[in-house]
Design a protein around this motif. Structure first.
Motif, PDB file in Angstrom:
ATOM      1  N   ALA A 153       0.817  -1.212   0.000  1.00 51.30           N
ATOM      2  CA  ALA A 153       0.000   0.000   0.000  1.00 51.30           C
ATOM      3  C   ALA A 153       0.853   1.266   0.000  1.00 51.30           C
ATOM      4  O   ALA A 153       0.347   2.357  -0.239  1.00 51.30           O
ATOM      5  CB  ALA A 153      -0.933   0.006   1.209  1.00 51.30           C
ATOM      6  N   ALA A 154       2.136   1.125   0.245  1.00 53.30           N
ATOM      7  CA  ALA A 154       3.037   2.281   0.279  1.00 53.30           C
ATOM      8  C   ALA A 154       3.641   2.497  -1.100  1.00 53.30           C
ATOM      9  O   ALA A 154       4.120   1.550  -1.728  1.00 53.30           O
ATOM     10  CB  ALA A 154       4.140   2.052   1.299  1.00 53.30           C
ATOM     11  N   PRO A 155       3.643   3.735  -1.585  1.00 52.15           N
ATOM     12  CA  PRO A 155       4.247   3.991  -2.899  1.00 52.15           C
ATOM     13  C   PRO A 155       5.756   3.766  -2.863  1.00 52.15           C
ATOM     14  O   PRO A 155       6.406   4.025  -1.848  1.00 52.15           O
ATOM     15  CB  PRO A 155       3.923   5.458  -3.162  1.00 52.15           C
ATOM     16  CG  PRO A 155       3.651   6.047  -1.828  1.00 52.15           C
ATOM     17  CD  PRO A 155       3.123   4.944  -0.969  1.00 52.15           C
ATOM     18  N   PHE A 156       6.303   3.252  -3.958  1.00 53.58           N
ATOM     19  CA  PHE A 156       7.737   3.028  -4.063  1.00 53.58           C
ATOM     20  C   PHE A 156       8.234   3.654  -5.347  1.00 53.58           C
ATOM     21  O   PHE A 156       7.710   3.399  -6.419  1.00 53.58           O
ATOM     22  CB  PHE A 156       8.078   1.531  -4.062  1.00 53.58           C
ATOM     23  CG  PHE A 156       9.553   1.283  -4.165  1.00 53.58           C
ATOM     24  CD1 PHE A 156      10.362   1.413  -3.048  1.00 53.58           C
ATOM     25  CD2 PHE A 156      10.129   0.965  -5.377  1.00 53.58           C
ATOM     26  CE1 PHE A 156      11.738   1.205  -3.137  1.00 53.58           C
ATOM     27  CE2 PHE A 156      11.500   0.755  -5.482  1.00 53.58           C
ATOM     28  CZ  PHE A 156      12.298   0.876  -4.354  1.00 53.58           C
ATOM     29  N   GLY A 157       9.248   4.468  -5.243  1.00 49.14           N
ATOM     30  CA  GLY A 157       9.861   5.107  -6.404  1.00 49.14           C
ATOM     31  C   GLY A 157      10.841   6.151  -5.932  1.00 49.14           C
ATOM     32  O   GLY A 157      10.803   6.581  -4.779  1.00 49.14           O
ATOM     33  N   GLY A 158      11.734   6.555  -6.827  1.00 49.92           N
ATOM     34  CA  GLY A 158      12.803   7.455  -6.423  1.00 49.92           C
ATOM     35  C   GLY A 158      12.577   8.897  -6.800  1.00 49.92           C
ATOM     36  O   GLY A 158      11.602   9.258  -7.452  1.00 49.92           O
ATOM     37  N   PHE A 159      13.504   9.713  -6.346  1.00 48.71           N
ATOM     38  CA  PHE A 159      13.576  11.127  -6.696  1.00 48.71           C
ATOM     39  C   PHE A 159      14.800  11.314  -7.588  1.00 48.71           C
ATOM     40  O   PHE A 159      15.616  10.416  -7.738  1.00 48.71           O
ATOM     41  CB  PHE A 159      13.738  11.995  -5.455  1.00 48.71           C
ATOM     42  CG  PHE A 159      12.531  12.049  -4.549  1.00 48.71           C
ATOM     43  CD1 PHE A 159      11.328  11.461  -4.883  1.00 48.71           C
ATOM     44  CD2 PHE A 159      12.612  12.696  -3.339  1.00 48.71           C
ATOM     45  CE1 PHE A 159      10.230  11.516  -4.044  1.00 48.71           C
ATOM     46  CE2 PHE A 159      11.529  12.761  -2.482  1.00 48.71           C
ATOM     47  CZ  PHE A 159      10.339  12.185  -2.837  1.00 48.71           C
ATOM     48  N   LYS A 160      14.938  12.478  -8.144  1.00 49.65           N
ATOM     49  CA  LYS A 160      16.074  12.860  -8.990  1.00 49.65           C
ATOM     50  C   LYS A 160      16.224  11.874 -10.149  1.00 49.65           C
ATOM     51  O   LYS A 160      15.248  11.572 -10.817  1.00 49.65           O
ATOM     52  CB  LYS A 160      17.353  12.968  -8.163  1.00 49.65           C
ATOM     53  CG  LYS A 160      17.288  13.926  -6.986  1.00 49.65           C
ATOM     54  CD  LYS A 160      18.604  13.893  -6.251  1.00 49.65           C
ATOM     55  CE  LYS A 160      18.559  14.607  -4.938  1.00 49.65           C
ATOM     56  NZ  LYS A 160      19.831  14.581  -4.251  1.00 49.65           N
ATOM     57  N   GLN A 161      17.419  11.330 -10.362  1.00 50.35           N
ATOM     58  CA  GLN A 161      17.683  10.405 -11.472  1.00 50.35           C
ATOM     59  C   GLN A 161      17.304   8.964 -11.143  1.00 50.35           C
ATOM     60  O   GLN A 161      17.624   8.056 -11.902  1.00 50.35           O
ATOM     61  CB  GLN A 161      19.158  10.477 -11.868  1.00 50.35           C
ATOM     62  CG  GLN A 161      19.576  11.803 -12.450  1.00 50.35           C
ATOM     63  CD  GLN A 161      18.831  12.105 -13.728  1.00 50.35           C
ATOM     64  OE1 GLN A 161      18.694  11.252 -14.600  1.00 50.35           O
ATOM     65  NE2 GLN A 161      18.334  13.317 -13.854  1.00 50.35           N
ATOM     66  N   SER A 162      16.641   8.760 -10.036  1.00 51.38           N
ATOM     67  CA  SER A 162      16.257   7.400  -9.637  1.00 51.38           C
ATOM     68  C   SER A 162      14.838   7.053 -10.042  1.00 51.38           C
ATOM     69  O   SER A 162      14.208   6.191  -9.453  1.00 51.38           O
ATOM     70  CB  SER A 162      16.410   7.237  -8.115  1.00 51.38           C
ATOM     71  OG  SER A 162      17.765   7.237  -7.777  1.00 51.38           O
ATOM     72  N   GLY A 163      14.331   7.737 -11.026  1.00 55.04           N
ATOM     73  CA  GLY A 163      13.036   7.334 -11.552  1.00 55.04           C
ATOM     74  C   GLY A 163      11.946   8.370 -11.403  1.00 55.04           C
ATOM     75  O   GLY A 163      12.029   9.284 -10.596  1.00 55.04           O
ATOM     76  N   PHE A 164      10.946   8.198 -12.231  1.00 54.18           N
ATOM     77  CA  PHE A 164       9.783   9.067 -12.228  1.00 54.18           C
ATOM     78  C   PHE A 164       8.563   8.205 -11.976  1.00 54.18           C
ATOM     79  O   PHE A 164       8.462   7.097 -12.485  1.00 54.18           O
ATOM     80  CB  PHE A 164       9.655   9.793 -13.575  1.00 54.18           C
ATOM     81  CG  PHE A 164      10.852  10.635 -13.892  1.00 54.18           C
ATOM     82  CD1 PHE A 164      10.998  11.882 -13.326  1.00 54.18           C
ATOM     83  CD2 PHE A 164      11.843  10.159 -14.734  1.00 54.18           C
ATOM     84  CE1 PHE A 164      12.116  12.659 -13.602  1.00 54.18           C
ATOM     85  CE2 PHE A 164      12.952  10.923 -15.028  1.00 54.18           C
ATOM     86  CZ  PHE A 164      13.084  12.180 -14.457  1.00 54.18           C
ATOM     87  N   GLY A 165       7.624   8.708 -11.220  1.00 48.46           N
ATOM     88  CA  GLY A 165       6.430   7.938 -10.919  1.00 48.46           C
ATOM     89  C   GLY A 165       6.674   6.990  -9.768  1.00 48.46           C
ATOM     90  O   GLY A 165       7.762   6.914  -9.214  1.00 48.46           O
ATOM     91  N   LYS A 166       5.632   6.280  -9.423  1.00 48.30           N
ATOM     92  CA  LYS A 166       5.695   5.373  -8.281  1.00 48.30           C
ATOM     93  C   LYS A 166       5.127   4.017  -8.645  1.00 48.30           C
ATOM     94  O   LYS A 166       4.233   3.903  -9.471  1.00 48.30           O
ATOM     95  CB  LYS A 166       4.895   5.927  -7.102  1.00 48.30           C
ATOM     96  CG  LYS A 166       5.352   7.277  -6.592  1.00 48.30           C
ATOM     97  CD  LYS A 166       6.662   7.168  -5.887  1.00 48.30           C
ATOM     98  CE  LYS A 166       7.099   8.519  -5.348  1.00 48.30           C
ATOM     99  NZ  LYS A 166       8.503   8.662  -5.238  1.00 48.30           N
ATOM    100  N   ASP A 167       5.658   2.981  -8.020  1.00 46.24           N
ATOM    101  CA  ASP A 167       5.097   1.636  -8.073  1.00 46.24           C
ATOM    102  C   ASP A 167       4.385   1.419  -6.745  1.00 46.24           C
ATOM    103  O   ASP A 167       4.776   1.977  -5.724  1.00 46.24           O
ATOM    104  CB  ASP A 167       6.188   0.579  -8.220  1.00 46.24           C
ATOM    105  CG  ASP A 167       6.882   0.644  -9.569  1.00 46.24           C
ATOM    106  OD1 ASP A 167       6.245   1.093 -10.532  1.00 46.24           O
ATOM    107  OD2 ASP A 167       8.059   0.253  -9.641  1.00 46.24           O
ATOM    108  N   LEU A 168       3.378   0.573  -6.770  1.00 50.57           N
ATOM    109  CA  LEU A 168       2.626   0.200  -5.575  1.00 50.57           C
ATOM    110  C   LEU A 168       1.786   1.372  -5.045  1.00 50.57           C
ATOM    111  O   LEU A 168       2.017   2.516  -5.377  1.00 50.57           O
ATOM    112  CB  LEU A 168       3.541  -0.342  -4.468  1.00 50.57           C
ATOM    113  CG  LEU A 168       4.486  -1.461  -4.864  1.00 50.57           C
ATOM    114  CD1 LEU A 168       5.404  -1.819  -3.715  1.00 50.57           C
ATOM    115  CD2 LEU A 168       3.714  -2.681  -5.313  1.00 50.57           C
ATOM    116  N   GLY A 169       0.798   1.040  -4.262  1.00 52.68           N
ATOM    117  CA  GLY A 169      -0.030   2.043  -3.617  1.00 52.68           C
ATOM    118  C   GLY A 169      -0.915   2.833  -4.573  1.00 52.68           C
ATOM    119  O   GLY A 169      -0.953   2.606  -5.781  1.00 52.68           O
TER     120      GLY A 169
END
Length: 105
Positions: A72-88
């Motif tokens: 249920a918690a969103p997973f994803g990075g900031f900066k150059q570690s990705g755009f958008g979120k997985d999960l949640g």
């Protein structure tokens, strides 16, 4: 330190010393990278941990644990570690097409 600035995948943990009480220097060093997928804070002082978590530029911050996730918690990075979120709920928003319609008659 090159290791602390790269986005390493694998069983890697960077532990670095800092002057007692200089939490802002720790935050500055943690943010001195172009990546920001996940980070971890280990301390007995929960208010300090929450201050650090609030100021670190990372999509996930673990406090006194690491890599414990909830679907249920969103997973994803900031900066150059990705755009958008997985999960949640945030991940579901990636599949939505939001539209605003304004009518005057």
């Amino acid at each position: 330190m090159m290791m602390a600035k790269e986005e390493s995948f694998g069983p890697v943990m960077v532990i670095s010393k800092f002057k007692s009480g200089d939490v802002n220097e720790v935050i500055r060093r943690a943010n001195d990278t172009e990546f920001g997928l996940a980070s971890g804070v280990f301390t007995k002082d929960i208010s300090k941990a929450l201050h650090v978590a609030d100021n670190i530029d990372a999509g996930t911050v673990f406090i006194n644990t690491y890599n414990k996730t909830d679907v249920a918690a969103p997973f994803g990075g900031f900066k150059q570690s990705g755009f958008g979120k997985d999960l949640g709920e945030d991940a579901l928003n990636e599949y939505l097409k939001t539209k605003a319609v304004t009518i005057e008659y």
